[in-house]
Design a protein around this motif. Structure first.
Motif, short mmCIF file in Angstrom:
data_model
loop_
_atom_site.label_atom_id
_atom_site.label_comp_id
_atom_site.label_asym_id
_atom_site.label_seq_id
_atom_site.Cartn_x
_atom_site.Cartn_y
_atom_site.Cartn_z
N ILE A 21 2.64 -7.58 -10.26
CA ILE A 21 4.06 -7.28 -10.47
C ILE A 21 4.77 -8.50 -11.04
O ILE A 21 5.53 -8.40 -12.00
N ALA A 22 4.50 -9.67 -10.46
CA ALA A 22 5.27 -10.87 -10.83
C ALA A 22 5.04 -11.26 -12.29
O ALA A 22 5.98 -11.65 -12.99
N THR A 23 3.80 -11.16 -12.76
CA THR A 23 3.54 -11.57 -14.14
C THR A 23 4.19 -10.62 -15.15
O THR A 23 4.88 -11.10 -16.06
N PRO A 24 4.04 -9.31 -15.02
CA PRO A 24 4.78 -8.44 -15.93
C PRO A 24 6.29 -8.68 -15.88
O PRO A 24 6.96 -8.62 -16.90
N SER A 54 4.08 1.95 -8.48
CA SER A 54 4.85 0.82 -7.94
C SER A 54 4.12 -0.50 -8.10
O SER A 54 4.17 -1.35 -7.23
N GLY A 55 3.45 -0.69 -9.22
CA GLY A 55 2.84 -1.99 -9.50
C GLY A 55 1.49 -2.20 -8.84
O GLY A 55 1.00 -3.31 -8.75
N GLN A 71 0.86 -1.20 0.00
CA GLN A 71 0.00 0.00 0.00
C GLN A 71 0.89 1.23 0.00
O GLN A 71 0.48 2.30 0.44
N CYS A 72 2.10 1.06 -0.48
CA CYS A 72 3.01 2.20 -0.63
C CYS A 72 3.37 2.24 -2.09
O CYS A 72 3.73 1.23 -2.66
#
Lengths: 541, 342, 181
Positions: free
Chosen positions: A201-204, A449-450, A163-164
């Motif tokens: 995030i992980a998939t991109p 940030s994703g 959440q940042c």
């Protein structure tokens, strides 16, 4: 109406009271709420890039199927990073909890959740650091703000570190320059040791690793998509532009976030680049796109320093392979944080390239002498300053534009005047938002940030409220109807934000405005802008 | 940590420390409290500070991560902000000086108000933290310099100079020194602020209250001694000079207040390096402030940079060669006959 | 104008202030202080919207205006609460608080109005506002849901995948030596 009324009030008040418990934050476990978190990373994308502990797990489940020795892994990981990053060590020690940052975070402002105060977000990590690495913490525990790592604490880390948005607004106000983004980056790096990433995030990251861009667009499809734009441009302007791909011997390599290629309204910005390059070609610009380095964005930054380096490496690798002299970078936020503050250090020295020189104006970009990479608004501002562009700015007369400083170009580069200069030269109606919401004090779009997933829209809407609120002000006061920005995540995240908070304001990249204004040699009378909307004065035709 | 527990535990510890300090008045213990404890405290302070600074200094700075708060240096016709976005060492020095001497970042804490002709920055209540902090720190510095009078013979010129400024009101006998009261007032403000603002109360730990209580007690005992409950000042100077010259004799008849004051100062010295008070040293090491923003012009070196596995162009082309050729994209290795035949 | 409406206007400032206070009290304690105190409209949009929205809504009510006219002002408040940590009843419950607050503020002058039909009108108007609030809340939520769907569609991932333009992640090989981060 009688004496019962106060009782009714008490009743309702008891329903809506949502008080923070008087208990300390350390004793208040995180409640993982839908709408506030992104789906967890699946095993496959982690496995593709060789990240550890890929598995199926869900954030709202009690059991996160953590590896058995997870505490050891985390403890070792923290110790290692404390040794390798002076920033982490210093930031763990020197906070005095003065509270200057507390109300600077857009998530705190929009959510009221005390753990979204930057100071407390950092204390989540500091409390564990104190327990493990300070004598007082080991002996006195909670009396000195130290607490042991537990599964609950881990969940709290995960919930609040995602959440940042790593926007660094708080670091502007901190008297010691404590940067919550740095703490979040390293905190997420620790979580990744346990396979605790988010899918968005992980998939991109894995896509980018294998195919060169976040969506996993294959080379031929990437070319196809750009060719769609070529067709559209021809339809609108009557001129067929002719981009080249993976061309060896070109002078300049162009890299932009793939968001500009696949998602509106970024696509119009991509059309703007194509028009600009075509315009300049006859004047001596020799530029190529790449399908291998077809992603400027770098979700590795949101994963770990190592992953950031692995993804970023493609830029120099491709520049070297193609034998270009320097690299031009498109409009993107975190891509430019990586280029400005990490790329040269991680993957340089780029001594196979030359200090960038604009082939059109002869301007030497001394400020990019080491990384050899120039921001496209620096490039275009220089062109305009040297009167190299012939433009019909009346095509943008229907737009009342304001500019949203994207966090990273603002607080990692100090890129304030270049985009403004370009905008002011292609649009006559430009209005600034209030001073405390732009430039170094700019508010995040709420999705950086994703975190620009669909499942956490509530978080995004809340986090984006301060930004939307400032836009609403200029919308109401000056009739602003276009929000310009130089970030692909902004171009994806701001349209829904505007749709929810300030209907009537659209979002554009700066080079879409340039593309609209630029007069291509031999073009026909344009009737629409790049979006296919009628130009001012053409509404009835 | 519940707020009351934080507050009370910090208060109890300081009260106990005051009680212990009072033992210094017992003649038999005076060598301990007058000589051993102060020397030990100074040694811990110095060793602790050095240890901390070494800890920070020896850690690498892998990346240049300054926060830019002004326009970067770029095209020559765009006005660069050399301090808020420094691209040279001189700029960094200026930025750090502003930060450390004027608390620049804290001063940014402005508010906007909406007037007739649009939003305006207002400087007001939001800067109380800045004001409180700056008064607190400068008052503290002044008090420390004034105390050098006890350790120097002849007294340094700087001390006289500071005293002249500090006592410019020229009232009272002994002359009123503003700094002590300013320290007490600003420290009191910082404490009240912590207690009054809910979000601050929520984030405060016992180790936030403790140093404030300690410093306030030190300031209060000092003021009491100077103006109200006089102690034998000549004896105090004698003791200080003794310690400074490594003579371990304690003159008799110094009041109990002095012993409390001295002991609390010793505790503060010993506590300093191991607490958040180390921010005074740590701020110099903060990479978001002490680095130049010129990393595109000069490469920053990461001492532990290590090679990583990347997905090479060759592997990429191997995977997509056929589709690339079909789409008319150039390839490094042509399709071989067999592959095309398949 | 009857006496009840006059009393509402006379006590306008205190009623609005208490209503605002009570509504902001529904936020976490440590945040509500910031939301109440910060007057900066750009730094504290939540506080600003509530302060303005409630005052405007109350003025329309006290003027016996069309209930529908309060829509934009309630919208300012509820649009936020629809994406904050509130259940539907919590999100619009602040409207009902007004009944008790009004009574508390004017009861000493209102004894002789006990039988006035205006009470029923006021009651109905506040109920009407609450019903409007439900509509607004629902509109906001629907907006969020439709945006969510739109986000998914916008990525056009599936379309691309179907037309075999991108590699599906399931088809990629794993990194075998699994270099640890």
């Amino acid at each position: 109406m009688s004496d019962e009324v106060p009782k009714t009030q008490d009743l309702i008040k008891s329903i809506i009271a949502n008080k923070t418990p008087v208990a300390s934050w350390m004793d208040t476990p995180a409640v993982i709420r839908p709408g506030m978190y992104c789906y967890s990373a699946k095993a496959k994308p982690l496995n593709i890039v060789g990240m550890p502990h890929g598995r199926e797990w869900t954030p709202d489940a009690d059991d996160w199927s953590l590896p058995e020795n997870w505490m050891e892994i985390l403890s070792e990981g923290l110790r290692d990073r404390l040794d390798r990053f002076r920033s982490l060590k210093v930031f763990m020690d020197i906070c005095v909890r003065c509270g200057a940052c507390a109300d600077k975070c857009h998530y705190f402002i929009g959510t009221g959740d005390p753990k979204n105060m930057p100071v407390l977000r950092a204390e989540l990590l500091r409390s564990v650091y104190r327990k493990e690495y300070t004598v007082a913490g080991k002996i006195l525990g909670k009396l000195v703000g130290a607490r042991p790592m537990t599964a609950e604490v881990l969940k709290e880390w995960w919930y609040y570190l995602f959440q940042c948005s790593e926007c660094r607004r708080c670091s502007v106000f901190c008297p010691y320059g404590i940067d919550t983004a740095e703490i979040t980056i390293l905190g997420r790096e620790l979580l990744n040791l346990l396979g605790l990433n988010i899918d968005w995030i992980a998939t991109p990251v894995s896509n980018c690793y294998r195919t060169g861009n976040h969506l996993g667009i294959q080379p031929h499809a990437f070319k196809d998509m750009i060719e769609f734009f070529v067709d559209d441009i021809e339809e609108i302007t009557g001129v067929r532009v002719n981009p080249s791909f993976n061309r060896k011997g070109a002078e300049i390599l162009f890299i932009t976030p793939s968001g500009d290629v696949f998602a509106d309204p970024g696509t119009y910005t991509a059309m703007g680049y194509l028009i600009l390059f075509h315009y300049l070609e006859s004047m001596g610009l020799d530029i190529t796109w790449s399908t291998y380095a077809s992603e400027g964005g770098n979700f590795g930054l949101f994963t770990s320093h190592e992953m950031m380096k692995r993804l970023n490496a493609k830029m120099y690798a491709e520049a070297k392979r193609l034998g270009v002299k320097w690299i031009l970078g498109g409009e993107c936020g975190h891509m430019w944080r990586v280029i400005q503050q990490y790329m040269g250090t991680m993957n340089g020295p780029a001594d196979f390239l030359e200090t960038p020189v604009s082939p059109l104006t002869g301007t030497k970009f001394q400020n990019a002498a080491s990384t050899k990479m120039v921001h496209i608004t620096e490039f275009t501002a220089d062109l305009i300053k040297h009167n190299k562009l012939k433009m019909d700015t009346s095509r943008n007369d229907n737009l009342k534009v304001t500019f949203h400083d994207s966090c990273n170009p603002a607080r990692a580069m100090g890129l304030f005047e270049e985009p403004r200069y370009v905008i002011k030269n292609v649009c006559k109606n430009f209005y600034e938002m209030p001073e405390s919401t732009i430039k170094e004090q700019t508010f995040c779009c709420g999705s950086g940030s994703g975190l620009n997933a669909g499942e956490n829209l509530e978080l995004r809407m809340r986090g984006g409220l301060p930004r939307a609120n400032a836009v609403k002000y200029v919308h109401e006061k000056h009739g602003v109807n276009m929000l310009a920005t130089i970030c692909a995540i902004d171009r994806a995240a701001l349209p829904p934000l505007m749709d929810y908070w300030v209907p009537g304001v659209s979002v554009t990249g700066v080079h879409e405005l340039v593309g609209n204004a630029l007069i291509l040699p031999g073009e026909k009378q344009r009737e629409t802008d790049l979006r296919g909307e009628p130009l001012p004065g053409m509404e009835d035709e | 940590m519940n707020f009351w527990v934080s507050l009370i535990s910090a208060g109890v510890v300081v009260t106990v420390l005051i009680a212990i300090g009072a033992l210094g008045a017992v003649p038999a213990l005076q060598v301990i409290f007058g000589v051993a404890v102060p020397i030990l405290a100074v040694l811990i302070f110095l060793a602790g500070i050095i240890w901390r600074v070494v800890q920070y200094a020896r850690r690498p700075v892998p990346f240049a991560i300054p926060t830019t708060c002004g326009q970067q240096k770029t095209l020559p016709w765009i006005k660069h902000n050399p301090v808020e976005s420094p691209n040279s060492t001189a700029g960094v020095v200026a930025r750090m000086a502003l930060e450390i001497l004027t608390f620049r970042s804290l001063f940014r804490n402005t508010a906007m108000s909406l007037g007739e002709d649009g939003p305006k920055i207002t400087y007001g209540s939001t800067q109380w933290l800045w004001l409180g902090a700056i008064v607190f720190h400068y008052a503290f510095l002044t008090v420390v310099i004034r105390h050098m009078r006890f350790f120097t013979e002849p007294v340094w010129g700087l001390v006289h100079l500071i005293e002249t400024f500090d006592g410019f009101l020229e009232v009272g006998l002994p002359g009123l020194m503003l700094s002590g009261f300013a320290l007490l007032a600003a420290g009191g403000y910082l404490l009240l602020r912590r207690l009054a603002i809910p979000q601050l109360r929520y984030i405060s730990l016992p180790n936030d209250y403790f140093p404030l209580f300690l410093i306030l007690s030190i300031a209060a005992s000092g003021i009491l001694m100077r103006y109200f409950v006089k102690v034998d000042i000549v004896a105090v100077k004698e003791l200080a000079m003794n310690i400074a010259n490594f003579k371990f004799a304690v003159p008799e008849g110094i009041g109990v207040l002095f012993w409390i004051h001295l002991f609390l100062v010793c505790v503060l010295l010993a506590y300093f390096p191991f607490s958040k008070l180390i921010h005074s040293g740590g701020v110099f090491f903060s990479p978001t402030r002490n680095m130049a923003t010129n990393t595109r012009e000069y490469r920053h070196i990461n001492p532990w940079n290590y090679p990583v596995k990347i997905h090479t162009y060759e592997a990429y082309e191997d995977e997509f060669r056929e589709k690339m050729v079909e789409a008319g994209l150039p390839v490094d290795k042509p399709l071989d006959e067999e592959a095309t035949a398949q | 104008m009857s006496a009840l409406w006059g009393l509402l206007k006379k006590n306008r400032d205190s009623i609005v202030a208490i209503w605002r206070e009570a509504t902001l009290d529904t936020y976490p304690t440590d945040a509500s202080n910031f939301l109440k105190k910060s007057k900066d409209p750009f730094h504290n949009p939540v506080g600003k919207r509530i302060t303005q929205g409630l005052a405007e809504a109350f003025d329309i009510l006290a003027d016996q205006g069309e209930t529908a006219r309060v829509t934009p002002f309630l919208d300012d408040v509820i649009r936020m609460r629809a994406v904050q940590d509130f259940s539907p009843s919590q999100a619009i419950g602040f409207i009902f608080l007004l009944k008790g607050i009004i009574w508390e503020q004017i009861k000493k002058d209102a004894e002789k109005l006990a039988d006035s039909p205006d009470w029923r009108e006021l009651d109905a108007k506040i109920d009407g506002m609450a019903l409007l609030g439900m509509d607004i809340y629902n509109t906001c939520k629907e907006k969020i849901y439709s945006m969510r769907v739109h986000e998914v569609k916008n990525q056009c991932y599936n379309a691309l995948k179907k037309s075999n333009l991108i590699v599906a992640i399931e088809d990629m090989p794993d990194d075998q030596d699994g270099s640890l981060q």
